[in-house]
Write a protein that holds these residues in place. Structure first.
Motif, short mmCIF file in Angstrom:
data_model
loop_
_atom_site.label_atom_id
_atom_site.label_comp_id
_atom_site.label_asym_id
_atom_site.label_seq_id
_atom_site.Cartn_x
_atom_site.Cartn_y
_atom_site.Cartn_z
N ASP A 5 0.80 -1.22 0.00
CA ASP A 5 0.00 0.00 0.00
C ASP A 5 0.84 1.27 0.00
N MET A 6 1.66 1.43 -1.04
CA MET A 6 2.47 2.65 -1.14
C MET A 6 2.86 2.91 -2.58
N THR A 7 3.30 4.13 -2.82
CA THR A 7 3.91 4.52 -4.09
C THR A 7 5.37 4.82 -3.85
N LEU A 8 6.24 4.25 -4.70
CA LEU A 8 7.67 4.54 -4.66
C LEU A 8 8.01 5.34 -5.90
N ASP A 9 8.30 6.62 -5.73
CA ASP A 9 8.73 7.47 -6.83
C ASP A 9 10.25 7.51 -6.80
N CYS A 10 10.86 6.79 -7.74
CA CYS A 10 12.32 6.66 -7.76
C CYS A 10 12.98 7.64 -8.70
N ASN A 22 17.54 -0.09 -7.19
CA ASN A 22 16.28 -0.70 -7.58
C ASN A 22 15.17 -0.21 -6.65
N GLY A 23 13.92 -0.32 -7.09
CA GLY A 23 12.82 0.14 -6.26
C GLY A 23 12.74 -0.64 -4.95
N ILE A 24 12.52 -1.95 -5.05
CA ILE A 24 12.50 -2.84 -3.88
C ILE A 24 13.47 -3.97 -4.19
N HIS A 25 14.41 -4.23 -3.29
CA HIS A 25 15.41 -5.27 -3.50
C HIS A 25 15.38 -6.21 -2.28
N PHE A 26 14.78 -7.38 -2.47
CA PHE A 26 14.77 -8.41 -1.43
C PHE A 26 15.99 -9.31 -1.62
N TYR A 27 16.79 -9.46 -0.58
CA TYR A 27 17.97 -10.35 -0.64
C TYR A 27 17.83 -11.40 0.46
N GLY A 28 17.65 -12.65 0.04
CA GLY A 28 17.53 -13.73 1.02
C GLY A 28 16.25 -13.67 1.84
N VAL A 29 15.22 -13.04 1.30
CA VAL A 29 13.97 -12.86 2.03
C VAL A 29 13.06 -14.06 1.75
N GLU A 35 2.75 -6.13 -1.99
CA GLU A 35 1.37 -6.03 -2.48
C GLU A 35 0.94 -4.58 -2.62
N ARG A 36 0.23 -4.30 -3.70
CA ARG A 36 -0.39 -3.00 -3.96
C ARG A 36 0.64 -1.86 -3.86
N VAL A 37 1.78 -2.05 -4.54
CA VAL A 37 2.83 -1.03 -4.56
C VAL A 37 2.95 -0.49 -5.98
N ASN A 38 2.93 0.82 -6.12
CA ASN A 38 3.12 1.50 -7.39
C ASN A 38 4.56 2.00 -7.44
N ILE A 39 5.34 1.48 -8.40
CA ILE A 39 6.75 1.85 -8.51
C ILE A 39 6.94 2.58 -9.83
N THR A 40 7.44 3.80 -9.76
CA THR A 40 7.60 4.61 -10.96
C THR A 40 8.97 5.26 -11.02
N GLY A 41 9.52 5.37 -12.20
CA GLY A 41 10.74 6.15 -12.43
C GLY A 41 12.03 5.51 -11.99
N CYS A 42 12.06 4.19 -11.75
CA CYS A 42 13.30 3.54 -11.32
C CYS A 42 14.13 3.18 -12.55
N ARG A 66 2.21 -2.20 -9.62
CA ARG A 66 2.31 -1.53 -10.91
C ARG A 66 3.72 -0.97 -11.04
N ILE A 67 4.40 -1.33 -12.16
CA ILE A 67 5.77 -0.87 -12.39
C ILE A 67 5.79 -0.17 -13.75
N ILE A 68 6.19 1.12 -13.75
CA ILE A 68 6.15 1.90 -14.99
C ILE A 68 7.25 2.97 -14.96
N ASN A 69 7.56 3.50 -16.15
CA ASN A 69 8.51 4.61 -16.32
C ASN A 69 9.89 4.30 -15.80
N GLY A 70 10.33 3.06 -15.97
CA GLY A 70 11.65 2.69 -15.45
C GLY A 70 12.45 1.85 -16.42
N GLY A 71 13.62 1.41 -15.95
CA GLY A 71 14.53 0.63 -16.78
C GLY A 71 14.14 -0.82 -16.91
N GLY A 72 13.50 -1.38 -15.88
CA GLY A 72 13.10 -2.79 -15.90
C GLY A 72 11.97 -3.05 -14.94
N GLY A 73 11.34 -4.21 -15.10
CA GLY A 73 10.22 -4.58 -14.25
C GLY A 73 10.63 -5.40 -13.05
#
Length: 196
Positions: A5-10, A22-29, A35-42, A66-73
């Motif tokens: 439940d958030m927007t990440l404007d990168c 990267n917008g969200i980077h899970f390592y060993g998680v 869930e329900r995260v809008n990621i833009t501009g990464c 939702r992932i948009i306006n970035g280098g990769g999904g």
């Protein structure tokens, strides 16, 4: 871990350090969700599921993002038994701002969805065509079973689905105007033991 439940404007990130930016980077998680995260501009990936032989990611759900306006999904490496469900993955560019991930053969090529590790379910997503990417919308490079079911591919620039390893189930996908920029296949199987 739950991220929801958030927007990440990168758009203010420079993203030029290898393995970072990267917008969200899970390592060993493990046993977690995004869930329900809008990621833009990464300028790199919106979401990375990462790890190593000892601390690999496991059982992560990415849902309704939702992932948009970035280098990769989404990039998955040293990760297994993850589910990508009902997401909108809309843009990737030919080049990322820096090589990803830090380990496991990093490169700076942009993908909408790139699976370098296995046991994935990719179910009910909308995969877009925005950006300058010259890669398949979904690239499967792992030998673990992957299920690609019920996704909608909107005007794919190149292949909708490309596999370089076996044990994939591809079922009930809607592929609109594949290869709208390049001249290639809608689905390209580069391995054995696939069911379409």
């Amino acid at each position: 871990i739950g991220v929801e439940d958030m927007t990440l404007d990168c758009s203010q990130m420079t993203c030029t350090t290898a393995g970072r930016g990267n917008g969200i980077h899970f390592y060993g998680v493990r046993y977690s969700h995004i869930e329900r995260v809008n990621i833009t501009g990464c300028l790199n990936y919106g979401i990375v599921l990462d790890g190593d032989a000892t601390n690999f990611s496991y059982s992560v759900d990415v849902e309704n993002c939702r992932i948009i306006n970035g280098g990769g999904g989404i990039l998955a490496t040293s990760s297994e038994e993850a589910f990508l469900t009902r997401n909108e993955i809309l843009q990737a560019n030919a080049n990322l701002a820096s090589a990803q991930p830090m380990f496991s053969s990093p490169d700076n090529v942009g993908y909408l969805v790139r699976l370098k590790s296995g046991y994935f379910g990719i179910i009910g997503n909308v995969i877009g065509s925005s950006g300058t990417h010259t890669t398949a919308a979904i690239q499967v490079e792992n030998s673990g079973p992957t299920r690609i079911i019920g996704n909608r591919f909107d005007q794919c620039r190149y292949e909708a689905i490309r596999t370089t390893a076996g044990n994939n189930l591809i079922e009930g996908n809607q592929i609109g105007n594949p290869s709208s920029v390049g001249s290639t296949y809608g689905i390209r199987l580069g391995s054995s033991n696939n069911i379409v």
